[in-house]
Design a protein around this motif. Structure first.
Motif, mmCIF file in Angstrom:
data_model
loop_
_atom_site.group_PDB
_atom_site.id
_atom_site.type_symbol
_atom_site.label_atom_id
_atom_site.label_comp_id
_atom_site.label_asym_id
_atom_site.label_seq_id
_atom_site.Cartn_x
_atom_site.Cartn_y
_atom_site.Cartn_z
ATOM 1 N N GLU A 140 0.749 -1.452 -0.088
ATOM 2 C CA GLU A 140 0.147 0.207 0.063
ATOM 3 C C GLU A 140 0.444 1.500 0.140
ATOM 4 N N THR A 141 1.840 1.424 0.678
ATOM 5 C CA THR A 141 2.780 2.363 0.721
ATOM 6 C C THR A 141 3.099 2.605 -0.422
ATOM 7 N N CYS A 142 3.707 1.397 -1.610
ATOM 8 C CA CYS A 142 4.476 1.666 -2.494
ATOM 9 C C CYS A 142 3.452 2.110 -3.532
ATOM 10 N N LEU A 143 2.342 1.654 -3.005
ATOM 11 C CA LEU A 143 1.205 2.161 -4.218
ATOM 12 C C LEU A 143 0.957 3.133 -4.104
ATOM 13 N N GLU A 144 1.269 4.015 -3.001
ATOM 14 C CA GLU A 144 0.894 5.534 -2.702
ATOM 15 C C GLU A 144 1.258 6.511 -4.219
ATOM 16 N N CYS A 145 2.490 5.590 -4.790
ATOM 17 C CA CYS A 145 3.171 6.167 -6.068
ATOM 18 C C CYS A 145 2.969 5.810 -7.287
ATOM 19 N N HIS A 146 3.580 4.130 -6.917
ATOM 20 C CA HIS A 146 3.608 3.324 -7.987
ATOM 21 C C HIS A 146 2.404 2.846 -8.804
ATOM 22 N N ASP A 147 0.690 3.805 -7.881
ATOM 23 C CA ASP A 147 -0.091 3.093 -8.750
ATOM 24 C C ASP A 147 -0.734 4.018 -10.189
ATOM 25 N N ASP A 148 0.282 4.889 -9.804
ATOM 26 C CA ASP A 148 0.360 6.018 -10.778
ATOM 27 C C ASP A 148 0.238 5.694 -12.355
ATOM 28 N N MET A 149 -0.165 5.368 -13.443
ATOM 29 C CA MET A 149 -0.036 4.420 -14.315
ATOM 30 C C MET A 149 1.379 5.439 -15.432
ATOM 31 N N GLU A 150 1.212 7.396 -15.362
ATOM 32 C CA GLU A 150 1.884 8.301 -16.135
ATOM 33 C C GLU A 150 3.208 8.237 -15.650
ATOM 34 N N MET A 151 3.767 7.119 -14.142
ATOM 35 C CA MET A 151 5.046 7.048 -13.821
ATOM 36 C C MET A 151 5.717 6.369 -14.221
ATOM 37 N N THR A 152 6.853 7.479 -14.584
ATOM 38 C CA THR A 152 8.529 6.824 -15.781
ATOM 39 C C THR A 152 9.568 7.180 -15.205
ATOM 40 N N LYS A 153 10.505 6.487 -15.465
ATOM 41 C CA LYS A 153 12.180 7.183 -16.094
ATOM 42 C C LYS A 153 12.555 6.742 -16.529
ATOM 43 N N ASN A 154 13.656 7.535 -16.919
ATOM 44 C CA ASN A 154 14.613 7.371 -17.823
ATOM 45 C C ASN A 154 15.341 6.319 -18.289
ATOM 46 N N VAL A 155 15.806 5.446 -18.696
ATOM 47 C CA VAL A 155 17.309 4.596 -18.977
ATOM 48 C C VAL A 155 17.595 4.699 -20.329
ATOM 49 N N GLY A 156 18.441 5.300 -20.015
ATOM 50 C CA GLY A 156 19.308 5.981 -21.310
ATOM 51 C C GLY A 156 18.227 6.499 -22.412
ATOM 52 N N ASP A 157 18.174 6.629 -23.323
ATOM 53 C CA ASP A 157 17.241 7.041 -24.374
ATOM 54 C C ASP A 157 16.367 6.806 -24.330
ATOM 55 N N HIS A 158 15.541 5.137 -23.911
ATOM 56 C CA HIS A 158 14.530 4.695 -23.372
ATOM 57 C C HIS A 158 13.583 5.509 -22.214
ATOM 58 N N VAL A 159 12.630 5.478 -22.426
ATOM 59 C CA VAL A 159 11.052 6.036 -21.586
ATOM 60 C C VAL A 159 10.593 4.531 -20.428
ATOM 61 N N VAL A 160 11.217 4.303 -18.949
ATOM 62 C CA VAL A 160 10.651 2.792 -18.726
ATOM 63 C C VAL A 160 9.403 3.387 -17.624
ATOM 64 N N SER A 161 8.083 2.531 -17.317
ATOM 65 C CA SER A 161 7.604 2.340 -16.548
ATOM 66 C C SER A 161 7.317 2.235 -15.133
ATOM 67 N N LEU A 162 7.496 2.689 -14.371
ATOM 68 C CA LEU A 162 7.025 2.861 -12.554
ATOM 69 C C LEU A 162 6.433 2.075 -12.632
#
Length: 139
Positions: free
Chosen positions: A39-61
């Motif tokens: 539940e604590t993790c999903l306070e942020c990670h349930d956001d379908m738009e949450m991403t990070k960049n890995v090199g030139d790629h966008v990765v969903s979190l």
């Protein structure tokens, strides 16, 4: 006259049992213990738009809890921190953006040996940030 027994048990045992229960209650209700559930993790990670960049790629979190619970890891009752070990005991959220890579060999040692000898594993060992990890295919 005072007897060293309370309810048929020695007073010392009653005190130790009470102290143990009080300690467990503190540990269970501490912020660090409460911060370790999905539940604590999903306070942020349930956001379908949450991403990070890995090199030139966008990765969903994004984490789909239902999909995780239906997975082998979810059915085995694993929590996020069972794999994301660097967050074990962490309670100052949000956490740093970069976490240590999950080490799947903690449970999957035979598969880890095969992976380490593969092209993917050797590229990861060389530091190629775009080389596939276990989770690249296994989610």
């Amino acid at each position: 006259m005072s007897f060293p027994f309370a309810n048929g048990r020695p007073k010392v045992q009653s005190l130790v049992s009470g102290a143990t229960l009080a300690f467990l209650a503190l540990v269970i209700c501490s912020p660090a213990a409460l911060a370790q559930d999905a539940e604590t993790c999903l306070e942020c990670h349930d956001d379908m738009e949450m991403t990070k960049n890995v090199g030139d790629h966008v990765v969903s979190l994004y984490v789909d809890l239902e999909q995780f619970q239906a997975s082998v890891h979810g059915q085995e009752g694993l929590e996020c921190i069972d794999c994301h070990e660097d967050l074990d005991g962490f309670d100052d959220f949000p956490h740093d953006e970069e976490l240590a890579d999950v080490d799947c060999t903690g449970c999957h040692d035979e598969e880890g040996e095969i992976y380490a000898g593969s092209t993917h594993g050797t590229e990861v060992a060389k530091g190629n940030v775009l080389a596939p990890h276990c989770w690249s295919c296994h989610g």
